[in-house]
Structure formats: C-alpha cells, structure tokens
Write a protein that holds these residues in place. Sequence first.
Motif, PDB file in Angstrom:
ATOM      1  N   GLU A 136      53.744  49.117  83.458  1.00 21.76           N
ATOM      2  CA  GLU A 136      54.784  50.105  83.708  1.00 21.76           C
ATOM      3  C   GLU A 136      55.400  50.585  82.391  1.00 21.76           C
ATOM      4  OE1 GLU A 136      55.459  51.439  86.601  1.00 21.76           O
ATOM      5  OE2 GLU A 136      53.986  50.163  87.605  1.00 21.76           O
ATOM      6  N   PRO A 137      55.694  51.881  82.275  1.00 21.62           N
ATOM      7  CA  PRO A 137      56.337  52.386  81.056  1.00 21.62           C
ATOM      8  C   PRO A 137      57.797  51.984  80.979  1.00 21.62           C
ATOM      9  CG  PRO A 137      56.080  54.151  82.663  1.00 21.62           C
ATOM     10  CD  PRO A 137      55.382  52.953  83.233  1.00 21.62           C
ATOM     11  N   TYR A 166      39.992  50.714  70.782  1.00 20.18           N
ATOM     12  CA  TYR A 166      41.044  50.694  71.792  1.00 20.18           C
ATOM     13  C   TYR A 166      40.454  51.167  73.127  1.00 20.18           C
ATOM     14  CZ  TYR A 166      44.806  50.108  68.349  1.00 20.18           C
ATOM     15  OH  TYR A 166      45.635  49.623  67.369  1.00 20.18           O
ATOM     16  N   GLU A 167      41.044  50.685  74.210  1.00 16.80           N
ATOM     17  CA  GLU A 167      40.726  51.190  75.535  1.00 16.80           C
ATOM     18  C   GLU A 167      41.835  52.139  75.980  1.00 16.80           C
ATOM     19  OE1 GLU A 167      40.340  47.748  77.981  1.00 16.80           O
ATOM     20  OE2 GLU A 167      38.415  47.156  77.114  1.00 16.80           O
ATOM     21  N   LEU A 168      41.442  53.245  76.588  1.00 14.82           N
ATOM     22  CA  LEU A 168      42.400  54.259  77.030  1.00 14.82           C
ATOM     23  C   LEU A 168      42.171  54.539  78.507  1.00 14.82           C
ATOM     24  CD1 LEU A 168      41.752  56.901  74.205  1.00 14.82           C
ATOM     25  CD2 LEU A 168      43.440  55.083  74.131  1.00 14.82           C
ATOM     26  N   ARG A 169      43.253  54.838  79.215  1.00 13.99           N
ATOM     27  CA  ARG A 169      43.085  55.323  80.576  1.00 13.99           C
ATOM     28  C   ARG A 169      44.339  56.083  81.002  1.00 13.99           C
ATOM     29  NH1 ARG A 169      43.275  49.961  84.555  1.00 13.99           N
ATOM     30  NH2 ARG A 169      45.525  49.593  84.439  1.00 13.99           N
ATOM     31  N   ILE A 170      44.129  57.021  81.918  1.00 13.87           N
ATOM     32  CA  ILE A 170      45.227  57.748  82.556  1.00 13.87           C
ATOM     33  C   ILE A 170      45.177  57.388  84.029  1.00 13.87           C
ATOM     34  CG2 ILE A 170      46.142  60.022  83.159  1.00 13.87           C
ATOM     35  CD1 ILE A 170      44.970  61.063  80.537  1.00 13.87           C
ATOM     36  N   ALA A 171      46.269  56.817  84.519  1.00 12.16           N
ATOM     37  CA  ALA A 171      46.274  56.284  85.880  1.00 12.16           C
ATOM     38  C   ALA A 171      47.451  56.837  86.660  1.00 12.16           C
ATOM     39  CB  ALA A 171      46.343  54.758  85.850  1.00 12.16           C
ATOM     40  N   GLN A 172      47.282  56.875  87.971  1.00 12.46           N
ATOM     41  CA  GLN A 172      48.399  57.190  88.841  1.00 12.46           C
ATOM     42  C   GLN A 172      49.406  56.032  88.768  1.00 12.46           C
ATOM     43  OE1 GLN A 172      46.201  57.627  92.488  1.00 12.46           O
ATOM     44  NE2 GLN A 172      46.067  59.855  92.264  1.00 12.46           N
ATOM     45  N   THR A 173      50.673  56.360  88.941  1.00 13.75           N
ATOM     46  CA  THR A 173      51.699  55.320  88.865  1.00 13.75           C
ATOM     47  C   THR A 173      51.443  54.257  89.927  1.00 13.75           C
ATOM     48  OG1 THR A 173      53.300  56.965  88.108  1.00 13.75           O
ATOM     49  CG2 THR A 173      54.179  54.874  88.916  1.00 13.75           C
ATOM     50  N   GLY A 174      51.151  53.050  89.464  1.00 12.27           N
ATOM     51  CA  GLY A 174      50.867  51.954  90.376  1.00 12.27           C
ATOM     52  C   GLY A 174      49.559  52.106  91.120  1.00 12.27           C
ATOM     53  N   SER A 202      39.539  67.327  87.650  1.00 18.01           N
ATOM     54  CA  SER A 202      39.594  66.907  89.054  1.00 18.01           C
ATOM     55  C   SER A 202      40.918  66.245  89.424  1.00 18.01           C
ATOM     56  CB  SER A 202      38.444  65.941  89.361  1.00 18.01           C
ATOM     57  OG  SER A 202      38.549  64.775  88.559  1.00 18.01           O
ATOM     58  N   ALA A 203      41.775  66.008  88.432  1.00 18.47           N
ATOM     59  CA  ALA A 203      43.060  65.355  88.697  1.00 18.47           C
ATOM     60  C   ALA A 203      44.074  66.386  89.195  1.00 18.47           C
ATOM     61  CB  ALA A 203      43.577  64.670  87.447  1.00 18.47           C
ATOM     62  N   SER A 204      44.994  65.940  90.011  1.00 18.33           N
ATOM     63  CA  SER A 204      46.061  66.808  90.515  1.00 18.33           C
ATOM     64  C   SER A 204      47.226  66.807  89.526  1.00 18.33           C
ATOM     65  CB  SER A 204      46.541  66.317  91.882  1.00 18.33           C
ATOM     66  OG  SER A 204      45.476  66.293  92.818  1.00 18.33           O
ATOM     67  N   SER A 205      48.017  67.873  89.549  1.00 14.03           N
ATOM     68  CA  SER A 205      49.230  67.908  88.730  1.00 14.03           C
ATOM     69  C   SER A 205      50.209  66.859  89.238  1.00 14.03           C
ATOM     70  CB  SER A 205      49.865  69.297  88.800  1.00 14.03           C
ATOM     71  OG  SER A 205      48.982  70.279  88.313  1.00 14.03           O
ATOM     72  N   GLY A 206      50.993  66.308  88.325  1.00 14.12           N
ATOM     73  CA  GLY A 206      51.977  65.314  88.743  1.00 14.12           C
ATOM     74  C   GLY A 206      52.210  64.266  87.679  1.00 14.12           C
ATOM     75  N   ARG A 207      52.862  63.194  88.071  1.00 16.41           N
ATOM     76  CA  ARG A 207      53.230  62.131  87.134  1.00 16.41           C
ATOM     77  C   ARG A 207      52.159  61.045  87.098  1.00 16.41           C
ATOM     78  NH1 ARG A 207      58.244  62.196  85.043  1.00 16.41           N
ATOM     79  NH2 ARG A 207      59.673  63.789  85.864  1.00 16.41           N
ATOM     80  N   TYR A 208      51.831  60.633  85.882  1.00 19.04           N
ATOM     81  CA  TYR A 208      50.816  59.607  85.657  1.00 19.04           C
ATOM     82  C   TYR A 208      51.325  58.656  84.577  1.00 19.04           C
ATOM     83  CZ  TYR A 208      47.513  62.504  88.300  1.00 19.04           C
ATOM     84  OH  TYR A 208      46.886  63.227  89.280  1.00 19.04           O
ATOM     85  N   VAL A 209      50.445  57.722  84.218  1.00 24.75           N
ATOM     86  CA  VAL A 209      50.751  56.778  83.138  1.00 24.75           C
ATOM     87  C   VAL A 209      49.588  56.778  82.161  1.00 24.75           C
ATOM     88  CG1 VAL A 209      51.246  54.385  82.528  1.00 24.75           C
ATOM     89  CG2 VAL A 209      52.122  55.328  84.672  1.00 24.75           C
TER      90      VAL A 209
END
Length: 227
Positions: A136-137, A166-174, A202-209
């Motif tokens: 969590e941020p 480094y490993e990187l990822r963009i994930a949905q919150t939780g 392919s990702a939707s607009s919105g909040r991510y981490v």
Amino acid sequence: MQREAGLNAKGYSVRDEKRILDALGRGLLKEFPNPERAGCPGSDVLKRIASHAMPLAEAEKWLDHLTSCSPCYRDFSELQAGYRQRRMQTVLAVAASILIVVGVAGWALFFKQKGLPVVQTAVLDLRNRSVPRGGEPTPGEQPLELSRAVKRLNIYLPLGSAEGTYELRIAQTGGSAVFATSGVASLKDGVTSIEEAVDLSSASSGRYVLQIRKPNSEWNSYPLLLR
C-alpha cells in the motif's frame, strides 16, 4: 546591343563595383583624421544609424560628417558589421527553429499516414518521494499521473537508490497487476533511473498503484492515476 551579363548600366561588373567601394572605404578610414573628434555625433547616434533604427530624414544631417571624419566612419563601419552579423544569426536561428518544427510535424505525419504508432515517453519522478514498504502507498500521498497512450516509461528512482535489476508493476489497488516487467537501473548525472517499454492500452482509466522492488525484496508502492 545587349549588355554583357554581370554589368550594370555604367558598364561595371558587380565585382568592379565592390572593388571601387572597398577602395573608397579604405580612403575614408585614413584620409580624414579628426583627433579632436570635432562635431562628432555620440555613439548612440552611430548605433542607431548603423542598425537602421534612426529614420533616414533624421540621419541625413550626419551623412556628410560620416564621409569626412575617419574616426566616425571607422566606428560606424564596425557597428554596421556587428549589426549585420547579429541580424544574420537571428535569421539563422529562426530558420533552424522552423526546420525543427517542420521536421517534427513531418515525422509525426509520416507515422500517422503509415499507420505506425508515434512512441510517447513519460517520466515518473520518485526522487523526492518517501520509500514506503508493503503493498500500500503512503496515505494521503499525491498520485503520479500517466496516460494510457504512453509507450515508454522513464522512472527516476528515489534518491540514494542503487543501480541494478528492479521489478516493476502497475496494479489495481488491492488487486491484480495490469502491467509487469523488470528492468535495469543505471546512474547518470546523479539520477538513478529505469527506462522500459510499456503497454497500458487495455487498462481502464482510474486509480492504480505503481510498485517497484529489488528481486526478493518488499514492494515500494506509489499511488498512480491512469488517464
């Protein structure tokens, strides 16, 4: 009879005229010494005449003096040469700017007409961000912003970050990751950064981490807003 090419109405070629004007100029520089600078206009007047900033009607009263005073003619010639050089530099700078704009526009148009994607690069600057631990941020932290059309990411890691993998990822919150990769961070000009290709179409607009970690370490998480 048709005049010979390169001759003017008096029968002089352009080269002949230049030689005559050069000779007259050399004479003006030497033949009219004025050590006391009697009747000389101020330097501001000479600058305005040399740069064409003074109307001709106002400048005419000084023309006779300029052709009969070697010091003034010398100053005027130097000021005029400087003005022409600056003007040429300005013209070249404007021309270069136009060429750059036209070139970039043409490059983008070429890719568009060919149906090829124009690569967009985004910078995510984490240098002044805290280094959170876990999935969590940090609560209340301002989210990073990123367009889904971006094709390359350049991530500036927090100050003091080490080089390496480094490993990187963009994930949905939780939730699950919508993008994941690994990259090598390098240090340049005091900034440790990772640059990697990304596909978020392919990702939707919105909040991510946004999550980053060294292999087998805890994730560092940062809020991210996809637009």
